[in-house]
Design an enzyme around this catalytic site. Sequence first.
Site, PDB file in Angstrom:
ATOM      1  CD  GLU A 181      -3.657  -6.491   3.876  1.00  0.00           C
ATOM      2  OE1 GLU A 181      -4.505  -5.355   4.447  1.00  0.00           O
ATOM      3  OE2 GLU A 181      -3.132  -5.708   3.910  1.00  0.00           O
ATOM      4  CD  GLU A 205      -3.436  -0.949   1.750  1.00  0.00           C
ATOM      5  OE1 GLU A 205      -2.847   0.233   2.918  1.00  0.00           O
ATOM      6  OE2 GLU A 205      -3.994  -1.780   1.868  1.00  0.00           O
TER       7      GLU A 205
HETATM    8  C1  GCO Z   1      -6.374  -1.027   9.783  1.00  0.00           C
HETATM    9  C2  GCO Z   1      -6.397  -1.368   8.955  1.00  0.00           C
HETATM   10  C3  GCO Z   1      -4.685  -2.436   7.843  1.00  0.00           C
HETATM   11  C4  GCO Z   1      -4.756  -2.986   7.288  1.00  0.00           C
HETATM   12  C5  GCO Z   1      -3.511  -3.570   6.946  1.00  0.00           C
HETATM   13  C6  GCO Z   1      -2.993  -2.477   5.245  1.00  0.00           C
HETATM   14  O1  GCO Z   1      -7.567  -1.054  11.020  1.00  0.00           O
HETATM   15  O2  GCO Z   1      -5.168  -0.952  10.209  1.00  0.00           O
HETATM   16  O3  GCO Z   1      -6.979  -2.106   7.683  1.00  0.00           O
HETATM   17  O4  GCO Z   1      -4.887  -3.175   9.306  1.00  0.00           O
HETATM   18  O5  GCO Z   1      -5.585  -3.771   6.464  1.00  0.00           O
HETATM   19  O6  GCO Z   1      -2.408  -3.302   7.835  1.00  0.00           O
HETATM   20  O7  GCO Z   1      -2.066  -3.579   4.028  1.00  0.00           O
END
Ligand code: GCO
Length: 475
Positions: free
Chosen positions: A375, A167
């Site tokens: 994801e 990301e």
């Molecule tokens: C959160 C996010 C993360 C992300 C992930 C991205 O709640 O902090 O949803 O969990 O999805 O780290 O790569």
Amino acid sequence: KKLDNFPEGFLWGSASAAYQVEGAWDTDGKGKSIWDDFVRIPGKTFMGTNGDVAVDHYNRYKEDVALMAEMGLKAYRFSIAWARIFPEGTGKICQEGLDFYNNLIDELIKHDIEPIVTVYHWDLPQALQDLYGGWENRQIIEDFNNYCITLFENFGDRVKYWVSLNEQNIFIGLGYLRAMHPPGVTDYKRMYEANHIASLANAKAIKSFRKIVPDGKIGPSFALNPGYPATCNPEDVLAFEDEEELNAHWWMDVYVWGEYPIAGMKFLKEKGWAPTVLEGDTELLKEGKPDFMGVNYYRTGTFEKNPLDGVGIGGFNTTGKKGTTQEEGVPGAYKTKRNEYLETTNWDWEIDPTGLRIGMRRITSRYKLPILISENGLGEFDKLEEGNIINDDYRIDYIEKHLRACKEAITDGVDLIGYCTWSFTDLLSWLNGYQKRYGFVYVDRDEQDEKEMARYKKKSFYWYKDVIMNNGKDI
Ligand code: GCO
């Protein structure tokens, strides 16, 4: 024509990230990451929560892998903490760090679980931030490459699937424009510069990968928020097109073609925010083409014309209370709008399985690359009930619908190689603490007694186990 099963060898997976699960933040020689410092700044995370202990995966990885094996998981995506391997970001290697990941990889392979390794999931060594400003300095291209080479050489014999940057659009956007992630900057120009440098680092690492792990596959994971125009008013459609230029295309065009989208670049040049592209940059970017596009998918975005000027971004909800998203008054070429056709989660994230199909079709048509869903999942307040039961039917419903969208996308011609849910165990949500849970496995993380950490299988655990066993036949 309805697809019966998912393709043979489909990677039924689940994912995590080092900082969100490992804990052991200063154990066995690990150096500090930018998150270790950032979470200590008052007001940055929900009630000051941090990943010092997280869900103690560092000490409990065998127990966690045993649960994965019990579930029949085919793939596990996890990230490596750069500062465990190089406590100072560069220079001396920490053997204990290598040992930990070697052991984890061996444990997975012993149970026939394909390791998918993310090399960078946001935890930059603090030393590199202090030394030269991290992603804002081109020196990081070398240091990142050196770190990646170390990983490829040490683990490439057993790890064949790699995710380069996780990301990039999020860690750059939240780190350099919204100040919600480290280094907590709010500056368009610095954001686009840091982003360009990160893209160069990504490309260079992929180039190195080709030499060291010729039989492996690598790609970045992009946080995909497919966009819709708010109405068929051409002004709104244009706003949506602008958003595509400055979001999806701004990153993915560079990953795949090494070139920035034309209208987006023109806009940023006029603003004085365009990145500095030096001689040789485009060539390097073109040489770093990925094997697949990793897609992290949670939601779509709906866009309309913004009467103000600039680059627009949507608001964030870190409260877990529906309808509390703070729309910030950021000037933009476009702005976000609630999509009245979609339900949302407690964090105001639109639930939109069809959006996943649309997003994957767009990637397939434009870039003609295989896709790995790296994801997808639902963050919720799960409840541990009497008898250690967690009835997360809402999660089953969410994942089932998204898997159905995957099946439909495959019939559309999308080359989908795998699907990783976020996440396997509950873990730290960077900004939302431990209340926003994503896992198949509940972690009883008593704040008073961090050593507790008991694991309980949720209802969704058994459900996903069945899905894997049938290769998604009943989806
Ligand atoms: C959160 C996010 C993360 C992300 C992930 C991205 O709640 O902090 O949803 O969990 O999805 O780290 O790569």
